[in-house]
Design a protein around this motif. Sequence first.
Motif, PDB file in Angstrom:
ATOM      1  N   GLN A  21       0.823  -1.204   0.000  1.00 28.32           N
ATOM      2  CA  GLN A  21       0.000   0.000   0.000  1.00 28.32           C
ATOM      3  C   GLN A  21       0.865   1.266   0.000  1.00 28.32           C
ATOM      4  OE1 GLN A  21      -2.596  -0.555   3.331  1.00 28.32           O
ATOM      5  NE2 GLN A  21      -4.054  -1.757   2.130  1.00 28.32           N
ATOM      6  N   PHE A  22       1.979   1.237   0.719  1.00 30.08           N
ATOM      7  CA  PHE A  22       2.890   2.382   0.733  1.00 30.08           C
ATOM      8  C   PHE A  22       3.491   2.613  -0.646  1.00 30.08           C
ATOM      9  CE2 PHE A  22       7.186   4.134   1.316  1.00 30.08           C
ATOM     10  CZ  PHE A  22       6.845   5.358   1.870  1.00 30.08           C
ATOM     11  N   SER A  23       3.845   1.529  -1.346  1.00 30.66           N
ATOM     12  CA  SER A  23       4.435   1.693  -2.679  1.00 30.66           C
ATOM     13  C   SER A  23       3.411   2.252  -3.664  1.00 30.66           C
ATOM     14  CB  SER A  23       5.003   0.367  -3.187  1.00 30.66           C
ATOM     15  OG  SER A  23       3.974  -0.573  -3.422  1.00 30.66           O
ATOM     16  N   ILE A  24       2.152   1.871  -3.533  1.00 28.67           N
ATOM     17  CA  ILE A  24       1.108   2.431  -4.392  1.00 28.67           C
ATOM     18  C   ILE A  24       0.946   3.921  -4.102  1.00 28.67           C
ATOM     19  CG2 ILE A  24      -1.364   2.435  -4.874  1.00 28.67           C
ATOM     20  CD1 ILE A  24      -1.297  -0.599  -4.551  1.00 28.67           C
ATOM     21  N   MET A  25       0.908   4.289  -2.824  1.00 35.79           N
ATOM     22  CA  MET A  25       0.787   5.696  -2.452  1.00 35.79           C
ATOM     23  C   MET A  25       1.989   6.496  -2.959  1.00 35.79           C
ATOM     24  SD  MET A  25       0.680   7.496   1.296  1.00 35.79           S
ATOM     25  CE  MET A  25       2.389   7.110   1.546  1.00 35.79           C
ATOM     26  N   LEU A  26       3.174   5.945  -2.819  1.00 36.83           N
ATOM     27  CA  LEU A  26       4.377   6.615  -3.290  1.00 36.83           C
ATOM     28  C   LEU A  26       4.341   6.790  -4.803  1.00 36.83           C
ATOM     29  CD1 LEU A  26       7.082   7.728  -2.243  1.00 36.83           C
ATOM     30  CD2 LEU A  26       8.055   5.490  -2.730  1.00 36.83           C
ATOM     31  N   GLY A  27       3.862   5.789  -5.509  1.00 40.68           N
ATOM     32  CA  GLY A  27       3.739   5.897  -6.956  1.00 40.68           C
ATOM     33  C   GLY A  27       2.779   6.993  -7.369  1.00 40.68           C
ATOM     34  N   LEU A  72      13.750   8.869 -19.677  1.00 41.40           N
ATOM     35  CA  LEU A  72      14.049   7.833 -18.683  1.00 41.40           C
ATOM     36  C   LEU A  72      12.752   7.239 -18.158  1.00 41.40           C
ATOM     37  CD1 LEU A  72      16.770   9.796 -16.732  1.00 41.40           C
ATOM     38  CD2 LEU A  72      17.149   8.056 -18.464  1.00 41.40           C
ATOM     39  N   GLN A  73      12.869   6.184 -17.347  1.00 36.35           N
ATOM     40  CA  GLN A  73      11.677   5.563 -16.779  1.00 36.35           C
ATOM     41  C   GLN A  73      11.940   5.213 -15.323  1.00 36.35           C
ATOM     42  OE1 GLN A  73      10.360   2.135 -18.910  1.00 36.35           O
ATOM     43  NE2 GLN A  73       8.562   1.853 -17.655  1.00 36.35           N
ATOM     44  N   MET A  74      10.938   5.446 -14.482  1.00 31.01           N
ATOM     45  CA  MET A  74      11.046   5.095 -13.062  1.00 31.01           C
ATOM     46  C   MET A  74      10.556   3.662 -12.876  1.00 31.01           C
ATOM     47  SD  MET A  74       9.872   8.593 -11.183  1.00 31.01           S
ATOM     48  CE  MET A  74      10.136   7.923  -9.573  1.00 31.01           C
ATOM     49  N   PRO A  75      11.182   2.881 -12.005  1.00 29.33           N
ATOM     50  CA  PRO A  75      10.827   1.471 -11.847  1.00 29.33           C
ATOM     51  C   PRO A  75       9.693   1.204 -10.853  1.00 29.33           C
ATOM     52  CG  PRO A  75      12.755   1.947 -10.541  1.00 29.33           C
ATOM     53  CD  PRO A  75      12.410   3.224 -11.288  1.00 29.33           C
ATOM     54  N   MET A  76       8.796   2.146 -10.641  1.00 29.54           N
ATOM     55  CA  MET A  76       7.730   1.948  -9.646  1.00 29.54           C
ATOM     56  C   MET A  76       6.812   0.789 -10.014  1.00 29.54           C
ATOM     57  SD  MET A  76       8.115   3.749  -7.013  1.00 29.54           S
ATOM     58  CE  MET A  76       6.577   3.380  -6.233  1.00 29.54           C
ATOM     59  N   ASP A  77       6.565   0.564 -11.298  1.00 26.15           N
ATOM     60  CA  ASP A  77       5.664  -0.511 -11.692  1.00 26.15           C
ATOM     61  C   ASP A  77       6.229  -1.870 -11.292  1.00 26.15           C
ATOM     62  OD1 ASP A  77       7.692  -0.171 -13.585  1.00 26.15           O
ATOM     63  OD2 ASP A  77       6.477  -1.010 -15.209  1.00 26.15           O
ATOM     64  N   ARG A  78       7.536  -2.030 -11.405  1.00 18.58           N
ATOM     65  CA  ARG A  78       8.158  -3.302 -11.016  1.00 18.58           C
ATOM     66  C   ARG A  78       8.095  -3.511  -9.510  1.00 18.58           C
ATOM     67  NH1 ARG A  78      13.776  -2.834 -13.835  1.00 18.58           N
ATOM     68  NH2 ARG A  78      13.192  -0.654 -13.948  1.00 18.58           N
ATOM     69  N   VAL A 127       6.592  13.667 -10.977  1.00 20.44           N
ATOM     70  CA  VAL A 127       8.027  13.456 -11.183  1.00 20.44           C
ATOM     71  C   VAL A 127       8.252  12.407 -12.273  1.00 20.44           C
ATOM     72  CG1 VAL A 127      10.174  12.685 -10.084  1.00 20.44           C
ATOM     73  CG2 VAL A 127       8.553  14.094  -8.806  1.00 20.44           C
ATOM     74  N   ALA A 128       7.455  11.348 -12.236  1.00 18.99           N
ATOM     75  CA  ALA A 128       7.584  10.291 -13.237  1.00 18.99           C
ATOM     76  C   ALA A 128       7.279  10.814 -14.636  1.00 18.99           C
ATOM     77  CB  ALA A 128       6.657   9.134 -12.894  1.00 18.99           C
ATOM     78  N   LEU A 129       6.308  11.696 -14.753  1.00 21.70           N
ATOM     79  CA  LEU A 129       5.984  12.266 -16.057  1.00 21.70           C
ATOM     80  C   LEU A 129       7.127  13.146 -16.566  1.00 21.70           C
ATOM     81  CD1 LEU A 129       2.220  13.154 -15.552  1.00 21.70           C
ATOM     82  CD2 LEU A 129       3.191  11.266 -16.878  1.00 21.70           C
ATOM     83  N   ALA A 130       7.737  13.908 -15.679  1.00 23.33           N
ATOM     84  CA  ALA A 130       8.872  14.744 -16.074  1.00 23.33           C
ATOM     85  C   ALA A 130      10.074  13.884 -16.466  1.00 23.33           C
ATOM     86  CB  ALA A 130       9.250  15.690 -14.938  1.00 23.33           C
ATOM     87  N   VAL A 131      10.308  12.828 -15.713  1.00 23.81           N
ATOM     88  CA  VAL A 131      11.423  11.925 -16.020  1.00 23.81           C
ATOM     89  C   VAL A 131      11.179  11.233 -17.358  1.00 23.81           C
ATOM     90  CG1 VAL A 131      12.541   9.779 -15.275  1.00 23.81           C
ATOM     91  CG2 VAL A 131      12.123  11.593 -13.629  1.00 23.81           C
ATOM     92  N   ARG A 132       9.941  10.872 -17.616  1.00 22.61           N
ATOM     93  CA  ARG A 132       9.601  10.205 -18.880  1.00 22.61           C
ATOM     94  C   ARG A 132       9.837  11.140 -20.069  1.00 22.61           C
ATOM     95  NH1 ARG A 132       4.095   6.861 -19.940  1.00 22.61           N
ATOM     96  NH2 ARG A 132       5.170   5.166 -20.964  1.00 22.61           N
ATOM     97  N   ARG A 133       9.553  12.428 -19.878  1.00 22.25           N
ATOM     98  CA  ARG A 133       9.825  13.405 -20.945  1.00 22.25           C
ATOM     99  C   ARG A 133      11.308  13.496 -21.247  1.00 22.25           C
ATOM    100  NH1 ARG A 133       6.229  18.240 -22.402  1.00 22.25           N
ATOM    101  NH2 ARG A 133       4.274  17.362 -21.685  1.00 22.25           N
ATOM    102  N   ALA A 134      12.116  13.270 -20.237  1.00 21.12           N
ATOM    103  CA  ALA A 134      13.569  13.309 -20.412  1.00 21.12           C
ATOM    104  C   ALA A 134      14.097  12.027 -21.054  1.00 21.12           C
ATOM    105  CB  ALA A 134      14.251  13.532 -19.066  1.00 21.12           C
TER     106      ALA A 134
END
Length: 55
Positions: A15-21, A36-42, A27-34
């Motif tokens: 539940q904490f990882s879902i909330m953090l995601g 890169l990809q964040m590993p939150m889904d994994r 931030v993930a959207l900004a990183v994706r524009r650059a």
Amino acid sequence: MIDTAYRATLLALYQFSIMLGILLLPVALAVRRAGLQMPMDRVIERLGTAYENAA
């Protein structure tokens, strides 16, 4: 007793990882524009699988 504590800990981490995601979505959207990809889904998928296996 230990199994119950293990399952409760996994559920809390899941539940904490879902909330953090959700909180890190901008931030993930900004990183994706650059490019890169964040590993939150994994992380979320692994914790969910571990909780299902423990239950």
